[in-house]
Design a protein around this motif. Structure first.
Motif, PDB file in Angstrom:
ATOM      1  N   ASN A 250      20.668  11.401 -34.640  1.00  0.00           N
ATOM      2  CA  ASN A 250      20.414  10.871 -33.284  1.00  0.00           C
ATOM      3  C   ASN A 250      19.034  11.256 -32.799  1.00  0.00           C
ATOM      4  O   ASN A 250      18.313  10.471 -32.179  1.00  0.00           O
ATOM      5  CB  ASN A 250      21.457  11.429 -32.301  1.00  0.00           C
ATOM      6  N   ARG A 251      18.671  12.515 -33.045  1.00  0.00           N
ATOM      7  CA  ARG A 251      17.360  13.004 -32.611  1.00  0.00           C
ATOM      8  C   ARG A 251      16.248  12.227 -33.308  1.00  0.00           C
ATOM      9  O   ARG A 251      15.253  11.865 -32.678  1.00  0.00           O
ATOM     10  CB  ARG A 251      17.271  14.504 -32.950  1.00  0.00           C
ATOM     11  N   ILE A 252      16.440  11.966 -34.602  1.00  0.00           N
ATOM     12  CA  ILE A 252      15.440  11.199 -35.357  1.00  0.00           C
ATOM     13  C   ILE A 252      15.293   9.816 -34.743  1.00  0.00           C
ATOM     14  O   ILE A 252      14.180   9.325 -34.545  1.00  0.00           O
ATOM     15  CB  ILE A 252      15.809  11.105 -36.847  1.00  0.00           C
ATOM     16  N   LYS A 253      16.426   9.220 -34.394  1.00  0.00           N
ATOM     17  CA  LYS A 253      16.387   7.878 -33.792  1.00  0.00           C
ATOM     18  C   LYS A 253      15.624   7.899 -32.476  1.00  0.00           C
ATOM     19  O   LYS A 253      14.781   7.035 -32.199  1.00  0.00           O
ATOM     20  CB  LYS A 253      17.834   7.436 -33.527  1.00  0.00           C
ATOM     21  N   GLU A 254      15.887   8.946 -31.664  1.00  0.00           N
ATOM     22  CA  GLU A 254      15.192   9.076 -30.363  1.00  0.00           C
ATOM     23  C   GLU A 254      13.701   9.230 -30.556  1.00  0.00           C
ATOM     24  O   GLU A 254      12.895   8.589 -29.886  1.00  0.00           O
ATOM     25  CB  GLU A 254      15.675  10.328 -29.631  1.00  0.00           C
ATOM     26  N   LEU A 255      13.331  10.146 -31.476  1.00  0.00           N
ATOM     27  CA  LEU A 255      11.911  10.418 -31.694  1.00  0.00           C
ATOM     28  C   LEU A 255      11.200   9.185 -32.244  1.00  0.00           C
ATOM     29  O   LEU A 255      10.049   8.918 -31.893  1.00  0.00           O
ATOM     30  CB  LEU A 255      11.733  11.596 -32.652  1.00  0.00           C
ATOM     31  N   GLN A 256      11.897   8.445 -33.116  1.00  0.00           N
ATOM     32  CA  GLN A 256      11.292   7.227 -33.657  1.00  0.00           C
ATOM     33  C   GLN A 256      11.044   6.213 -32.536  1.00  0.00           C
ATOM     34  O   GLN A 256      10.018   5.538 -32.523  1.00  0.00           O
ATOM     35  CB  GLN A 256      12.185   6.612 -34.737  1.00  0.00           C
ATOM     36  N   ALA A 257      11.976   6.136 -31.593  1.00  0.00           N
ATOM     37  CA  ALA A 257      11.797   5.225 -30.449  1.00  0.00           C
ATOM     38  C   ALA A 257      10.617   5.686 -29.593  1.00  0.00           C
ATOM     39  O   ALA A 257       9.812   4.868 -29.137  1.00  0.00           O
ATOM     40  CB  ALA A 257      13.068   5.174 -29.605  1.00  0.00           C
ATOM     41  N   VAL A 258      10.520   7.002 -29.376  1.00  0.00           N
ATOM     42  CA  VAL A 258       9.404   7.547 -28.583  1.00  0.00           C
ATOM     43  C   VAL A 258       8.082   7.224 -29.269  1.00  0.00           C
ATOM     44  O   VAL A 258       7.130   6.756 -28.636  1.00  0.00           O
ATOM     45  CB  VAL A 258       9.551   9.079 -28.415  1.00  0.00           C
ATOM     46  N   LEU A 259       8.028   7.466 -30.567  1.00  0.00           N
ATOM     47  CA  LEU A 259       6.790   7.222 -31.322  1.00  0.00           C
ATOM     48  C   LEU A 259       6.425   5.747 -31.266  1.00  0.00           C
ATOM     49  O   LEU A 259       5.270   5.374 -31.056  1.00  0.00           O
ATOM     50  CB  LEU A 259       6.995   7.666 -32.764  1.00  0.00           C
ATOM     51  N   ARG A 260       7.447   4.899 -31.418  1.00  0.00           N
ATOM     52  CA  ARG A 260       7.227   3.457 -31.378  1.00  0.00           C
ATOM     53  C   ARG A 260       6.661   3.046 -30.018  1.00  0.00           C
ATOM     54  O   ARG A 260       5.717   2.276 -29.920  1.00  0.00           O
ATOM     55  CB  ARG A 260       8.558   2.756 -31.620  1.00  0.00           C
ATOM     56  N   ASN A 261       7.247   3.583 -28.964  1.00  0.00           N
ATOM     57  CA  ASN A 261       6.786   3.243 -27.609  1.00  0.00           C
ATOM     58  C   ASN A 261       5.362   3.717 -27.359  1.00  0.00           C
ATOM     59  O   ASN A 261       4.561   3.017 -26.742  1.00  0.00           O
ATOM     60  CB  ASN A 261       7.718   3.854 -26.551  1.00  0.00           C
ATOM     61  N   LEU A 262       5.039   4.922 -27.826  1.00  0.00           N
ATOM     62  CA  LEU A 262       3.690   5.456 -27.596  1.00  0.00           C
ATOM     63  C   LEU A 262       2.650   4.762 -28.470  1.00  0.00           C
ATOM     64  O   LEU A 262       1.489   4.658 -28.082  1.00  0.00           O
ATOM     65  CB  LEU A 262       3.657   6.966 -27.865  1.00  0.00           C
ATOM     66  N   GLU A 263       3.065   4.320 -29.639  1.00  0.00           N
ATOM     67  CA  GLU A 263       2.106   3.679 -30.546  1.00  0.00           C
ATOM     68  C   GLU A 263       1.853   2.215 -30.177  1.00  0.00           C
ATOM     69  O   GLU A 263       0.943   1.594 -30.704  1.00  0.00           O
ATOM     70  CB  GLU A 263       2.619   3.727 -31.984  1.00  0.00           C
ATOM     71  N   ARG A 264       2.646   1.715 -29.267  1.00  0.00           N
ATOM     72  CA  ARG A 264       2.531   0.298 -28.913  1.00  0.00           C
ATOM     73  C   ARG A 264       1.176  -0.052 -28.345  1.00  0.00           C
ATOM     74  O   ARG A 264       0.575   0.718 -27.595  1.00  0.00           O
ATOM     75  CB  ARG A 264       3.603  -0.087 -27.898  1.00  0.00           C
ATOM     76  N   SER A 265       0.738  -1.222 -28.705  1.00  0.00           N
ATOM     77  CA  SER A 265      -0.531  -1.714 -28.205  1.00  0.00           C
ATOM     78  C   SER A 265      -0.261  -3.158 -27.793  1.00  0.00           C
ATOM     79  O   SER A 265       0.143  -3.962 -28.615  1.00  0.00           O
ATOM     80  CB  SER A 265      -1.556  -1.653 -29.337  1.00  0.00           C
ATOM     81  N   LEU A 266      -0.430  -3.469 -26.529  1.00  0.00           N
ATOM     82  CA  LEU A 266      -0.054  -4.803 -26.029  1.00  0.00           C
ATOM     83  C   LEU A 266      -1.295  -5.645 -25.763  1.00  0.00           C
ATOM     84  O   LEU A 266      -2.256  -5.177 -25.156  1.00  0.00           O
ATOM     85  CB  LEU A 266       0.770  -4.660 -24.745  1.00  0.00           C
ATOM     86  N   LYS A 267      -1.225  -6.894 -26.200  1.00  0.00           N
ATOM     87  CA  LYS A 267      -2.371  -7.782 -26.016  1.00  0.00           C
ATOM     88  C   LYS A 267      -2.422  -8.248 -24.569  1.00  0.00           C
ATOM     89  O   LYS A 267      -1.433  -8.702 -24.010  1.00  0.00           O
ATOM     90  CB  LYS A 267      -2.213  -8.977 -26.960  1.00  0.00           C
ATOM     91  N   VAL A 268      -3.602  -8.150 -23.970  1.00  0.00           N
ATOM     92  CA  VAL A 268      -3.776  -8.588 -22.586  1.00  0.00           C
ATOM     93  C   VAL A 268      -4.530  -9.912 -22.550  1.00  0.00           C
ATOM     94  O   VAL A 268      -4.221 -10.799 -21.755  1.00  0.00           O
ATOM     95  CB  VAL A 268      -4.559  -7.515 -21.786  1.00  0.00           C
ATOM     96  N   ALA A 269      -5.539 -10.024 -23.426  1.00  0.00           N
ATOM     97  CA  ALA A 269      -6.347 -11.248 -23.421  1.00  0.00           C
ATOM     98  C   ALA A 269      -6.992 -11.456 -24.789  1.00  0.00           C
ATOM     99  O   ALA A 269      -7.162 -10.517 -25.560  1.00  0.00           O
ATOM    100  CB  ALA A 269      -7.438 -11.164 -22.350  1.00  0.00           C
ATOM    101  N   GLU A 270      -7.300 -12.718 -25.058  1.00  0.00           N
ATOM    102  CA  GLU A 270      -8.047 -13.073 -26.271  1.00  0.00           C
ATOM    103  C   GLU A 270      -9.331 -13.761 -25.840  1.00  0.00           C
ATOM    104  O   GLU A 270      -9.316 -14.573 -24.905  1.00  0.00           O
ATOM    105  CB  GLU A 270      -7.232 -14.046 -27.129  1.00  0.00           C
ATOM    106  N   ILE A 271     -10.407 -13.443 -26.544  1.00  0.00           N
ATOM    107  CA  ILE A 271     -11.702 -14.042 -26.199  1.00  0.00           C
ATOM    108  C   ILE A 271     -12.229 -14.773 -27.420  1.00  0.00           C
ATOM    109  O   ILE A 271     -12.237 -14.222 -28.521  1.00  0.00           O
ATOM    110  CB  ILE A 271     -12.701 -12.934 -25.773  1.00  0.00           C
TER     111      ILE A 271
END
Lengths: 234, 297
Positions: B111-132
């Protein structure tokens, strides 16, 4: 006749004894096998748990690494009017020691601190390059690299932990960046250094309509390992 | 319940046979037993000697003690099979208890591994705002197309505009809101970036081009839409987000409610561009904006 009567019962007793011994033996064997299986399961579970704990440690380290930041620069707005503002800047090296500082005034109301971000395989490095305002075009801004350029080495990344080879690599990167940005000589449109290095700029600033830097508050220019830049008040 | 009991018994057995304090307790119990056995034997022999009218001196006491210890040893040997069976049963109980404990710990770790993987995934996320997409850079004037995306739905295009401005180093200015790591890590919030202005190395920000204009609260008009014009996100959620942004950014006190907002500032990403360049403006969940090159196919 009596002997014949005795013999069948003796035979039955022997058979019964034999069956009891076999049954007991079977029970003992099954019991031993169960105990052995339990011991193997316990050992297996312990080994698996150890691997899981290793994975947990690695994940926690990765998460902490993502949150690592550097602060090469701090600043404070000294005064502000409708058309002008003044600020003090301090630069810090990799050990957190102050290496330079200056104070200036500019026309304008929003203060922009521009940095060049170089993405690398192991993370990103950001080099503060200029200060300008909403009223001053970037090319008219104040050059910041001058304050931490020590014989070609960027003082904000220098550290007592670096060896000579690392310093040399740092110097070469800094030189390429300055060339690409046109800080060496003219910033002609076709600068050959430009394509040799991939980088982009990020000018962080306050916003007059929403939130301005408070006079007298110290702000840090925070560089994240993935190249994001943030301003945090202290 | 039965498993809990087995675990407790197993823990007690392991404690008694594998810890220094356990050894001390074991030794203490053994010593007490020996003292009791010898005392009983000595007491019995003393009473017999008194009844017989004989003396019970040191030599007799020593003999009684040796005899009692000998009988104890013989008794242990005679009951060896029983002792072995008890040992095996104890080992079984320990094995079951340890297995149960390890399996429970392993499930917790999973369970802890699953939680940490979710945390890592959320922090590593990079969201596109615009394309030029840079269309031309003739005569030191850049013309480019900018497409805005909804971070909640990376496939949903909010708007596309074509802009021309003097200069080759183009600055895309955005309002940036970074939430606390705990909010990002838990997936409750995503960092927000709203592009609102374009300027360049030659054009001061104050003379730059507004990206659709900003209302009195500083929110770009381009984000005020009729229901029919909102794609990829439910209109009420879209407006809720805008409302949240306004509340968060409207004053010093509301901008950092309970430490949720970590920082709030402007960020103008820029790059010296050439015709054909394709760039992505992204908001990083660790904080701040980044610019990535997308080379033409």
């Amino acid at each position: 006749m009596k002997a014949n009567q005795k013999n069948p019962s003796k035979k039955l007793q022997k058979e019964h004894k034999h069956r009891s011994i076999s049954f007991k033996g079977l029970v003992k064997t099954v019991f031993c096998v169960i105990v052995l299986v339990l011991i193997i399961l316990a050992v297996g579970a312990a080994l698996f748990l150890r691997e899981q704990q290793k994975i947990i440690k690695e994940l926690e380290t990765s998460i902490e690494n993502l949150k690592l930041t550097t602060v090469p620069l701090r600043f404070m707005v000294l005064s502000r009017s409708d058309k002008e503002l003044s600020a003090r800047f301090r630069f810090y090296d990799g050990d957190g020691k102050e290496i330079a500082s200056f104070e200036r005034s500019w026309n304008g109301s929003d203060l922009y601190i521009d940095s060049l971000v170089v993405p690398l395989k192991t993370g990103a490095m950001a080099f503060p390059v200029r200060v300008f305002t909403d009223a001053v075009a970037p090319r008219g801004g104040t050059n910041l690299m001058y304050y931490y350029d020590f014989n070609g080495i960027p003082g904000i990344y220098d550290s007592s932990r670096l060896n000579d080879q690392q310093r040399q690599i740092l110097k070469e990167l800094f030189t390429k960046l300055k060339t690409a940005e046109g800080l060496y000589g003219s910033n002609a449109a076709a600068n050959p250094g430009e394509r040799l290095l991939t980088y982009f700029g990020n000018a962080v600033h306050d916003i007059k309509q929403l939130r301005q830097f408070e006079v007298g508050t110290i702000y840090s220019l925070v560089i994240h390992t993935d190249g994001g830049i943030e301003i945090l008040s202290e | 319940m039965a498993l809990e009991l087995v675990k407790k018994v197993s823990q007690v057995i392991v404690f008694l046979v594998s810890t220094p304090l356990g050894y001390i307790i074991d030794g203490g119990i053994l010593l007490l037993f020996l003292v009791f056995t010898l005392s009983r034997a000595l007491h019995r022999e003393r009473l017999l000697a008194q009844a017989a009218g004989t003396t019970f001196g040191a030599a007799q006491k020593l003999f009684v003690c040796i005899d009692a210890l000998g009988r104890l040893g013989a008794s242990l040997l005679a009951n060896l099979p029983v002792l072995l069976i008890m040992g095996v049963i104890s080992l079984s109980v320990v094995a079951i208890g340890e297995t149960v404990q390890k399996v429970e710990a392993s499930l917790e770790a999973a369970n802890r591994i699953k939680e940490l993987q979710a945390v890592l995934r959320n922090l590593e996320r990079s969201l596109k705002v615009a394309e030029i997409r840079v269309l031309s850079t003739q005569n030191d004037r850049t013309t480019f197309e900018i497409t805005f995306f909804d971070p909640a739905n990376q496939q949903s295009i909010a708007e596309t505009r074509t802009i021309s401005i003097d200069g080759r180093d183009i600055y895309i200015d955005a309002i940036v809101l970074n939430f606390d790591y705990s909010e990002i890590a838990a997936g409750r919030k995503v960092n927000i970036a709203i592009p609102y202005r374009v300027f360049s190395d030659q054009v001061a920000q104050i003379n730059g081009i507004s990206l659709g204009g900003v209302d009195s609260k500083g929110i770009p008009y381009m984000f005020h839409r009729a229901d029919d014009d909102i794609y990829g996100i439910a209109p009420e959620i879209y407006r809720e987000r805008l409302k949240e942004l306004v509340q968060l950014t409207s004053s010093d006190t509301s901008a950092r409610p309970a430490g949720i907002v970590r920082s709030y500032y402007g960020s103008a990403l820029h790059k010296r561009v050439s015709a054909g360049d394709r760039l992505e403006l992204r908001v990083e969940q660790t904080g701040g904006l980044t610019l990535r090159e997308r080379f033409p196919f």
